[in-house]
Design a protein around this motif. Sequence first.
Motif, PDB file in Angstrom:
ATOM      1  N   UNK A 106      53.162 -45.615  10.502  1.00 45.97           N
ATOM      2  CA  UNK A 106      51.627 -45.266  10.714  1.00 45.97           C
ATOM      3  C   UNK A 106      51.250 -44.374   9.758  1.00 45.97           C
ATOM      4  N   UNK A 107      49.923 -44.803   9.050  1.00 44.57           N
ATOM      5  CA  UNK A 107      49.131 -44.125   8.226  1.00 44.57           C
ATOM      6  C   UNK A 107      48.268 -43.083   8.815  1.00 44.57           C
ATOM      7  N   UNK A 108      48.000 -43.253  10.254  1.00 46.37           N
ATOM      8  CA  UNK A 108      47.223 -42.234  10.866  1.00 46.37           C
ATOM      9  C   UNK A 108      47.954 -41.903  12.363  1.00 46.37           C
ATOM     10  N   UNK A 109      47.234 -41.084  13.106  1.00 50.22           N
ATOM     11  CA  UNK A 109      47.951 -40.772  14.373  1.00 50.22           C
ATOM     12  C   UNK A 109      47.052 -41.692  15.457  1.00 50.22           C
ATOM     13  N   UNK A 110      46.244 -42.372  15.273  1.00 48.00           N
ATOM     14  CA  UNK A 110      45.447 -42.977  16.594  1.00 48.00           C
ATOM     15  C   UNK A 110      45.802 -44.301  17.110  1.00 48.00           C
ATOM     16  N   UNK A 111      46.992 -44.964  16.711  1.00 47.00           N
ATOM     17  CA  UNK A 111      47.253 -46.280  17.192  1.00 47.00           C
ATOM     18  C   UNK A 111      48.159 -46.119  18.209  1.00 47.00           C
ATOM     19  N   UNK A 112      47.774 -45.696  19.307  1.00 48.69           N
ATOM     20  CA  UNK A 112      48.581 -45.447  20.483  1.00 48.69           C
ATOM     21  C   UNK A 112      49.341 -46.418  21.054  1.00 48.69           C
ATOM     22  N   UNK A 113      48.809 -47.849  21.107  1.00 48.87           N
ATOM     23  CA  UNK A 113      49.359 -48.862  21.639  1.00 48.87           C
ATOM     24  C   UNK A 113      50.819 -49.284  20.725  1.00 48.87           C
ATOM     25  N   UNK A 114      51.006 -48.910  19.554  1.00 46.98           N
ATOM     26  CA  UNK A 114      51.877 -49.285  18.879  1.00 46.98           C
ATOM     27  C   UNK A 114      53.119 -48.940  19.413  1.00 46.98           C
ATOM     28  N   UNK A 131      61.547 -49.474  14.927  1.00 46.16           N
ATOM     29  CA  UNK A 131      61.507 -47.799  15.008  1.00 46.16           C
ATOM     30  C   UNK A 131      60.086 -47.735  14.542  1.00 46.16           C
ATOM     31  N   UNK A 132      59.279 -46.536  15.400  1.00 46.78           N
ATOM     32  CA  UNK A 132      57.962 -46.353  15.252  1.00 46.78           C
ATOM     33  C   UNK A 132      58.099 -45.086  14.372  1.00 46.78           C
ATOM     34  N   UNK A 133      57.459 -44.959  13.201  1.00 46.63           N
ATOM     35  CA  UNK A 133      57.613 -43.827  12.196  1.00 46.63           C
ATOM     36  C   UNK A 133      56.127 -43.243  12.232  1.00 46.63           C
ATOM     37  N   UNK A 134      55.890 -42.011  12.974  1.00 47.20           N
ATOM     38  CA  UNK A 134      54.664 -41.246  13.281  1.00 47.20           C
ATOM     39  C   UNK A 134      54.558 -40.455  11.924  1.00 47.20           C
ATOM     40  N   UNK A 135      53.707 -40.622  10.928  1.00 46.51           N
ATOM     41  CA  UNK A 135      53.498 -39.775   9.824  1.00 46.51           C
ATOM     42  C   UNK A 135      52.410 -39.013   9.598  1.00 46.51           C
ATOM     43  N   UNK A 136      51.665 -39.013  10.702  1.00 50.31           N
ATOM     44  CA  UNK A 136      50.309 -38.679  10.429  1.00 50.31           C
ATOM     45  C   UNK A 136      50.240 -37.082  10.019  1.00 50.31           C
ATOM     46  N   UNK A 137      49.435 -36.678   9.297  1.00 44.96           N
ATOM     47  CA  UNK A 137      49.415 -35.581   8.490  1.00 44.96           C
ATOM     48  C   UNK A 137      49.374 -34.478   9.345  1.00 44.96           C
TER      49      UNK A 137
END
Length: 242
Positions: A106-114, A131-137
């Motif tokens: 993820x490039x940002x934090x808002x794609x909750x449905x992923x 695997x879901x990789x949350x990388x939001x800054x």
Amino acid sequence: MISYKNTAKEIADSGIDMAIIPLGSVEQHSSHLPIGTDVMLAEAIAEGVAERIDALLLPTIPISTCYEHKGVKGSVCMRPITFYQMLQDIVLCLRDQGIKKVAVVLGHGGIFVAGPAIRELNALYDDLQVVLVQTESGVADTKAFLENKKIEIHAGESETSLMLYLHGELVNKELMLQNDFDPEYPQSMLNQAPLTKISKTGAWGMPSLATREKGEKVFKCMIDNALHYIEEAFKICPEDKW
Ligand SMILES: [Zn+2]
């Protein structure tokens, strides 16, 4: 590195069994960052990960589910249910080709449905490891390099620093000093109203604190975090998991 820039023969000869799917978003990022910020960040982070791991890097999916920027010209989204099915279709297409390990970055934090889309894939397909990789800054260890210790949601110190490092020519350095907005509300307030109704500047964070140097440190930390997370997640996600 194997990516969408290689030929089909090169990809087949590589014997690769893992793919990386970067997810971006096209959405307003206050008046100092471009609307494609999350696309560029997702691309850069996923590329940084792909350079250090044997995986096929796919092109960034640019559009996702940014209802929180509804009404701002240039912010483009699809319904979460559409995104859910699209992401699952892409992973299942890879599975048909023998690529059964997938890291969604993820490039940002808002794609909750992923999250639910990936959890369902792992639950229904025993041979898949997604695997879901949350990388939001602005999360976890990246805070060590930043002055604002609060969670930043959007276009703040962290994201603006990253853009100064990766695409400095696209950051408006005068306007970034005027766009601070750092309320006490939790992020869940975005279920109630779009960000631009909550924040006059369209930011949620402290872009005035951003520097290129912070961006470089945060970026490197995010790559390390992502690689560590992928390694740990695959370890606890065996083929007979459910
Ligand atoms: Zn963003």
